[in-house]
Design a protein around this motif. Structure first.
Motif, PDB file in Angstrom:
ATOM      1  N   LEU A 297      50.159 123.294   6.835  1.00  0.00           N
ATOM      2  CA  LEU A 297      49.851 123.264   5.401  1.00  0.00           C
ATOM      3  C   LEU A 297      48.352 123.441   5.187  1.00  0.00           C
ATOM      4  N   PHE A 298      47.580 122.757   5.999  1.00  0.00           N
ATOM      5  CA  PHE A 298      46.125 122.873   5.896  1.00  0.00           C
ATOM      6  C   PHE A 298      45.694 124.332   6.066  1.00  0.00           C
ATOM      7  N   ASN A 299      46.243 124.986   7.085  1.00  0.00           N
ATOM      8  CA  ASN A 299      45.881 126.390   7.309  1.00  0.00           C
ATOM      9  C   ASN A 299      46.231 127.237   6.099  1.00  0.00           C
ATOM     10  N   GLN A 300      47.425 126.982   5.548  1.00  0.00           N
ATOM     11  CA  GLN A 300      47.877 127.814   4.446  1.00  0.00           C
ATOM     12  C   GLN A 300      47.010 127.587   3.202  1.00  0.00           C
ATOM     13  N   LEU A 301      46.749 126.325   2.914  1.00  0.00           N
ATOM     14  CA  LEU A 301      45.946 126.025   1.724  1.00  0.00           C
ATOM     15  C   LEU A 301      44.536 126.600   1.857  1.00  0.00           C
ATOM     16  N   THR A 302      43.923 126.375   3.003  1.00  0.00           N
ATOM     17  CA  THR A 302      42.568 126.893   3.163  1.00  0.00           C
ATOM     18  C   THR A 302      42.566 128.408   3.119  1.00  0.00           C
ATOM     19  N   LEU A 303      43.658 129.014   3.603  1.00  0.00           N
ATOM     20  CA  LEU A 303      43.726 130.475   3.544  1.00  0.00           C
ATOM     21  C   LEU A 303      43.709 130.942   2.090  1.00  0.00           C
ATOM     22  N   TYR A 304      44.544 130.314   1.253  1.00  0.00           N
ATOM     23  CA  TYR A 304      44.565 130.698  -0.151  1.00  0.00           C
ATOM     24  C   TYR A 304      43.198 130.496  -0.782  1.00  0.00           C
ATOM     25  N   TYR A 307      40.632 132.920   0.389  1.00  0.00           N
ATOM     26  CA  TYR A 307      40.915 134.233  -0.176  1.00  0.00           C
ATOM     27  C   TYR A 307      40.369 134.310  -1.594  1.00  0.00           C
ATOM     28  N   TRP A 308      40.673 133.281  -2.370  1.00  0.00           N
ATOM     29  CA  TRP A 308      40.226 133.237  -3.762  1.00  0.00           C
ATOM     30  C   TRP A 308      38.698 133.219  -3.814  1.00  0.00           C
ATOM     31  N   ARG A 309      38.098 132.413  -2.971  1.00  0.00           N
ATOM     32  CA  ARG A 309      36.636 132.345  -2.971  1.00  0.00           C
ATOM     33  C   ARG A 309      36.009 133.694  -2.662  1.00  0.00           C
ATOM     34  N   PHE A 425      36.371 123.211   2.701  1.00  0.00           N
ATOM     35  CA  PHE A 425      36.464 124.335   3.626  1.00  0.00           C
ATOM     36  C   PHE A 425      36.136 125.637   2.903  1.00  0.00           C
ATOM     37  N   GLY A 426      35.176 126.359   3.400  1.00  0.00           N
ATOM     38  CA  GLY A 426      34.886 127.652   2.804  1.00  0.00           C
ATOM     39  C   GLY A 426      33.717 127.662   1.847  1.00  0.00           C
ATOM     40  N   THR A 427      33.139 126.494   1.561  1.00  0.00           N
ATOM     41  CA  THR A 427      31.894 126.508   0.788  1.00  0.00           C
ATOM     42  C   THR A 427      30.792 127.081   1.670  1.00  0.00           C
ATOM     43  N   ALA A 428      29.705 127.456   1.039  1.00  0.00           N
ATOM     44  CA  ALA A 428      28.669 128.180   1.776  1.00  0.00           C
ATOM     45  C   ALA A 428      27.737 127.241   2.535  1.00  0.00           C
ATOM     46  N   VAL A 429      28.315 126.376   3.333  1.00  0.00           N
ATOM     47  CA  VAL A 429      27.504 125.530   4.219  1.00  0.00           C
ATOM     48  C   VAL A 429      28.123 125.596   5.609  1.00  0.00           C
ATOM     49  N   PRO A 430      27.348 125.304   6.648  1.00  0.00           N
ATOM     50  CA  PRO A 430      27.947 125.240   7.985  1.00  0.00           C
ATOM     51  C   PRO A 430      28.965 124.109   8.029  1.00  0.00           C
ATOM     52  N   ARG A 528      38.720 137.516   7.286  1.00  0.00           N
ATOM     53  CA  ARG A 528      37.378 138.074   7.311  1.00  0.00           C
ATOM     54  C   ARG A 528      37.331 139.492   7.854  1.00  0.00           C
ATOM     55  N   GLY A 529      38.485 140.066   8.098  1.00  0.00           N
ATOM     56  CA  GLY A 529      38.499 141.430   8.608  1.00  0.00           C
ATOM     57  C   GLY A 529      38.064 141.557  10.048  1.00  0.00           C
ATOM     58  N   ILE A 530      38.339 140.524  10.833  1.00  0.00           N
ATOM     59  CA  ILE A 530      38.038 140.619  12.264  1.00  0.00           C
ATOM     60  C   ILE A 530      39.346 140.910  12.979  1.00  0.00           C
ATOM     61  N   PRO A 531      39.524 142.139  13.446  1.00  0.00           N
ATOM     62  CA  PRO A 531      40.834 142.508  14.013  1.00  0.00           C
ATOM     63  C   PRO A 531      41.013 142.022  15.440  1.00  0.00           C
TER      64      PRO A 531
END
Ligand code: ATP
Ligand code: ATP
Ligand code: MG
Ligand code: MG
Lengths: 715, 715
Positions: A297-304, A307-309, A425-430, A528-531
């Motif tokens: 669930l965590f993976n899925q939520l952070t993915l959404y 993506y939105w961000r 997760f995904g904010t612009a900080v390390p 992120r487009g890393i294949p």
């Protein structure tokens, strides 16, 4: 889709410059080369160890100072305390997001998907620059010190990789910190080896888990592996362990401020449960299932959210990124300060003798007396919420504190912290996901543990053990690592006896998670487009041939002696990075003589030294080829854009000249016959770390057979 | 040189039978296949765990009974005691060597070189048979119980591999214990995966070190590695850990005789030294150097002796082998019983409170009162010599027993045991080198430790820690493993804090050892004619091309439709196992259509179903090819000789017929252009686990390019 990324070349380009370099270099050079490799491994270990110490000392001092100040103020006024607490957090987070947005955008996030990509063969722009390193270190001090729901472990892995890569190119060229003397590593292959070392060093430093570091590099990030490399990675990790230990010994004497007592996650649970009975396997399996579900669930939520961000929020510019991070910081402060206020104080248990209750102000430990007025009371929600994450985990893992937490507090914390972790997760900080994952996991693990204690009414069950298993299960369910995670858990808790239990829980949680989606890093890399090329070829490849994979592409190629105008033209009209070079034999048939890289062509066009007036080929066998290029001319600069065809100015005279490509081609790229099944091609490509494969017609005859016997030589 | 060995085919032979099988099999079959793989991993874990328990219980009971009987008798008569002791040892060793020579010759030695070879791609005859398994288990009970200077850990690895391989072929065909139902694994590739699991399970069972098992399989034995496999290997190891733990729990109640108190090496040194100071790094480095020297010497001496044994002694027949083993057994008994007699008794120290002194008869522990008459005396040489090896090691590792051993006793023991270990190595009994190595190493380690204690006069130095480091150093110097050995040492001593020290010592001892010779297993493999391909190509390969490696060999090949007489002829006149098949295109040019294996040709010759009268090819595209063979016809039986051309009877009529090979070839073997450098060919060969590579002329044109983008598919 994958426009911004370039592949790496793991292949050695055996062009004439390379062969001449090889011929000139004697036995001594081989020794020098090996020596420098080991020396670099040492330096990577020391550098990463020191970076880890720096980050830890800073974070612990900021956080320690923040909490002790707040505690002092709330003795007189809660509101003032809350304001001070929020403002300090905000300032730290702001500094972090400011550095990242203005100065080192590639340092945002954990960096592990990018490093994974790098070691899989894809170069993401900017991830290994000097400024990224600086941004990562200072940024993660701010974001972790500022109390956000993220960790410093992922960023440390990235830090290690940056240090390794910078060493590999002999310093930062942009900031004039480079030396020629150290620039012995000219191929992507050597650099990748170094980055592997750096990556292991990062894990070793983050968790003080040297074996875990080696395994992490092995399992999670490298698609190829050689045992010589293992040996060097191992050495790097050992160096890190020694550096960190030395620094901590030095800090014990109190020279490092607040650092002495906390910091450097290592949650010793060796006083925990040693034994387990068969009835316990069921609740443990349940923990595994919960971990798999919550992790997926965590993976899925952070993915959404990511993506939105990426597609909406962060497109609006840096100001939005800064506001976002600051907002999340304030929310986090409000929740972590406010929620414990709503929770009633509990009376200290009489039975617990290991920790003082309530703990003295300014110290670390269980039983935080937050706003409780009575002397023998504590606030269980504050114990985990109003605390650094390291301490909270220590409290959750702690054994012999059976009645410390109420189920209600743990549930509240779980829900709140899970949401915070997802949003952060995904904010612009390390940001790393290890420590938040351990927090989440150990909370529900302890909940299950409390339940089991009540159900089985046995004395030898420790909730702390269940918390540990919970942590393992959540990480397994989210990151889907197995062996390395297991070893890391064992190393950070210093309890080998729990190994089979951790293994069991991980197996279950990974299996459950895999039923829903991919691991956190794979999902993020995809976004992120890393294949990434997975280790297993897809099923449908079995029915396809190499030719079908090429579709009906028209190959752009060069003839051996080619007009400069044609070269420029072809390079301008497509974006391919490799081109076959074809020659004519004396009988008039065509023959593929090799592969030329776009980057090498650009070097040739820029230098112009090889232009010739005649359209005739130079004789390669004669000793007279003038040496116009050294190998280092062809070395690709690390993580920078390199030349582009538009940067090169060619006069009309130049365009009319010819160039003989034969000395510059890679004479033996890997080839596959057109009807080889794609599964085989995939294995070839991935196992050898290739970038280009030629699909060629079936051979007309077999010149020789090579078997094992032909490859056995005595040196 | 390498006449007796065959290579394995890691390649999937995509002939028409395979493709038809694939087409018939649906999604469900894939699930079934994966399910069976995991089920087998479970079975391998359980089987290996049980085998380990069986061996340990038997050995401990034989040894316990032997020592208690001897102790009882020497109260009245030394001579009688000695005779009983010697006779029991002799009987056990005789039973072992008898089983090995008469029944399972492939079970002699440790088996690790052969398993290493198997996983590197070489099939040594007979190593994975059912009788080898039985011989290995029963033989190692005899040889270890009989007190020889060898261990049971190497044989356990072999045992695990045998169990895995037998499962893979669905039981033993020879003993009619097989079921068709389990025979899903038809390729060498699947079988090799299983053997990898078995190998890890063996280590996990031998040392109760699950992570060590995974790493051992990874570092030491497999030349290729995939992360899916890691995951399954990990599972197998976890199962082993649970099985062993359960069995030991069951035995705790005293149902297993002498086993309860000893057995299953796990030397808990968690009460040992936790900290170290910088001055100690020097003596520790010295231990590393000693380990490297003694280890390299050990390898060299055993190499000479094994060479001599193979070429002279053991050529004389089984009787000589039996006499040899019995002689060594008697010598070992004389030394281990006699030497302590020459040693004066020491007075029990007052300070030691952790162990009783002297230890009560029939118990395990330090301070063995051997022949000492006084009540508070003990014999320090007997403590290590007149004891099972597990107990001796426990005594050497023990902390807080500073003055237990005199330097003189340790030196005597070191010299004697080292010689015994060298001489015993290579006798015709199952024999592991781990435990003897630990014995030797910990003895000189403790010696150095005693010296350091005296020199530095610090209190926190424990000789037991030095003994542990010594053990690591000797194993590192002899076997040259790094990561796996390190993890195994940590797991068996249950002390994570010593990890960096063990790493340091291993690094030094391996480096020192590498200066002299190769690792023990590599040397032994070479001697046995197992041509291992190392992970690194030799330097001289860089200057050679693929064509040069083939020399001026004349390739034996077949045309597509070939006369049976010609096939039989070619197969008779050479011993190659793979042949190119060449066809003519409509334009009259030749074209290589694939590779055919000797074993497949023999199947075709034997079945005769494909013989045809006309020399015309069948049309492969039409749906009318009759299915005369299923995939299982072509499956090679495990570890048995398979068909030979001389077993096949062909009538003169048969010889005049034709056979169309096209449906049976592997249509896309790997090819390399003639002037590819041999380094690249080597990497290709080794990384993909190949058996044959075709060297072909340069291609005339490039049909297509394959890059990363062409290999990315969404399932
Ligand atoms: N020289 C070429 N001629 C024709 N098609 C090519 C050529 N090189 C690559 N391609 C095809 O073009 C598509 C895009 O490949 P691309 O140009 O990105 O490869 P590349 O840039 O050489 O490699 P990478 O992007 O992995 O660094 C792929 O399908 C590939 O097969
Ligand atoms: N069909 C062939 N024609 C000519 N030479 C061959 C052929 N196959 C192998 N060779 C060469 O003969 C030598 C011996 O190889 P050998 O016959 O043992 O190979 P193999 O039996 O097919 O493979 P392996 O022994 O590894 O199972 C090698 O140098 C090899 O290159
Ligand atoms: Mg491209
Ligand atoms: Mg052969």
């Amino acid at each position: 889709g994958f426009g911004g990324v370039e592949s790496l070349d793991y292949e050695v380009i055996e062009n004439y410059a390379y062969r001449q370099e090889q011929a000139r270099r004697g036995k001594l050079y081989v020794w020098y080369y090996v020596g420098v490799k080991w020396f670099f491994a040492l330096l990577i270990g020391i550098g990463t160890g020191l970076a880890a110490v720096l980050i830890n000392i800073s974070v612990e001092n900021f956080a320690g100072w923040k909490y002790s100040l707040t505690f002092r103020i709330i003795q007189s006024s809660y509101v003032a305390g809350f304001i001070v607490y929020t403002v300090i957090n905000l300032a730290l987070v702001f500094s972090s997001v400011f550095i990242i947005t203005q100065f080192a955008p590639a340092a945002a996030g954990s960096g592990i998907p990018e490093i994974k990509g790098y070691l899989n063969g894809i170069d993401t722009r900017g991830i290994l620059l000097f400024r990224t390193l600086i941004g990562k270190i200072s940024g993660s001090i701010g974001s972790v010190g500022g109390g956000l729901a993220l960790g410093k472990e992922g960023p440390l892995v990235h830090t290690g990789a940056c240090i390794a890569s910078l060493l590999g190119q002999g310093g930062s060229t942009k900031y004039h910190l480079s030396t020629r003397w150290l620039q012995v590593f000219k191929s992507d292959r050597d650099r990748r080896d170094l980055v592997t070392c750096g990556c292991a060093a990062g894990v070793a430093a983050a968790f003080r888990a040297p074996v875990g570091g080696v395994l992490f590099a092995l399992e999670e990030v490298t698609s190829w592996w050689r045992s010589q490399l293992m040996w060097r990675v191992f050495f790097t990790s050992a160096v890190v362990a020694v550096v960190v230990r030395t620094a901590m010994g030095w800090c014990k004497s109190g020279k490092c401020g607040h650092f002495g007592s906390g910091g450097f996650i290592i949650w010793d649970v060796s006083d925990g449960q040693e034994d387990y009975s068969f009835e316990e396997l069921l609740p443990m399996a349940i923990i595994g299932v919960i971990g798999g579900l919550l992790g997926a669930l965590f993976n899925q939520l952070t993915l959404y959210i990511t993506y939105w961000r990426r597609n909406y929020l962060h497109k609006k510019g840096n100001r939005v990124k800064i506001i976002e991070a600051c907002l999340i910081s304030v929310i986090t402060s409000v929740i972590s300060f406010g929620l414990p206020l709503f929770r009633k104080c509990s009376a200290c248990p009489d039975s617990d003798v290991t920790s003082e209750c309530p703990r003295p102000p300014g110290m670390y430990g269980n039983y935080v007396n937050f706003y409780c007025t009575k002397d023998n009371e504590y606030n269980d929600l504050a114990t985990i919420f109003f605390n650094t994450q390291d301490d909270a985990i220590r409290n959750l893992f702690s054994a012999k504190t059976i009645h410390e937490y109420s189920a209600q507090s743990l549930l509240t914390f779980l829900a709140m912290f899970y949401s915070l972790a997802v949003v952060t997760f995904g904010t612009a900080v390390p940001a790393g996901q290890f420590v938040p994952g351990i927090m989440i996991g150990s909370t529900y693990g302890r909940l299950v543990g409390m339940f089991v204690v009540r159900l089985y009414k046995k004395l030898n069950i420790e909730e702390g053990t269940y918390a540990l298993l919970g942590a393992a299960s959540f990480l397994g369910g989210s990151m889907r690592m197995t062996v390395s995670l297991c070893v890391i858990m064992v190393e950070i808790t210093n309890n080998l006896k729990l190994l089979p239990l951790i293994m069991l829980v991980l197996l279950i949680s990974k299996a459950v998670g895999d039923a829903f989606n991919e691991g956190l890093y794979e999902e993020q890399a995809r976004l992120r487009g890393i294949p990434l090329l997975e280790s297993r070829p897809k099923n449908l490849m079995r029915k396809m041939t190499a030719k079908e994979a090429c579709g009906n592409q028209k190959v752009s190629y060069f003839t051996r002696v080619v007009k400069v105008a044609d070269v420029a033209n072809i390079l301008r009209t497509n974006s391919h990075n490799g081109f076959p070079v074809v020659d004519h034999t004396r009988t008039g048939e065509t023959m593929v003589i090799g592969l030329i890289l776009r980057s090498h062509l650009l070097v040739l066009l820029q230098s112009k030294a090889d232009f010739q007036h005649s359209p005739l080929a130079v004789d390669m066998r004669s000793q007279s080829i003038p040496i116009r290029h050294s190998l280092s001319d062809f070395v690709k600069p690390v993580s920078s854009k390199g030349l582009s065809i538009n940067d090169i100015h060619l006069s009309p005279d130049d365009l009319e000249m010819y160039i003989d490509l034969a000395p510059f081609v890679n004479p033996s790229p890997y080839v596959v016959p057109e009807d080889m099944s794609l599964t085989k091609v995939y294995n070839l490509f991935r196992q050898l770390g290739l970038r280009h494969i030629f699909v060629v017609p079936r051979a007309s005859r077999v010149i020789g057979m090579i078997t094992r016997k032909d490859l056995l030589f005595e040196d």
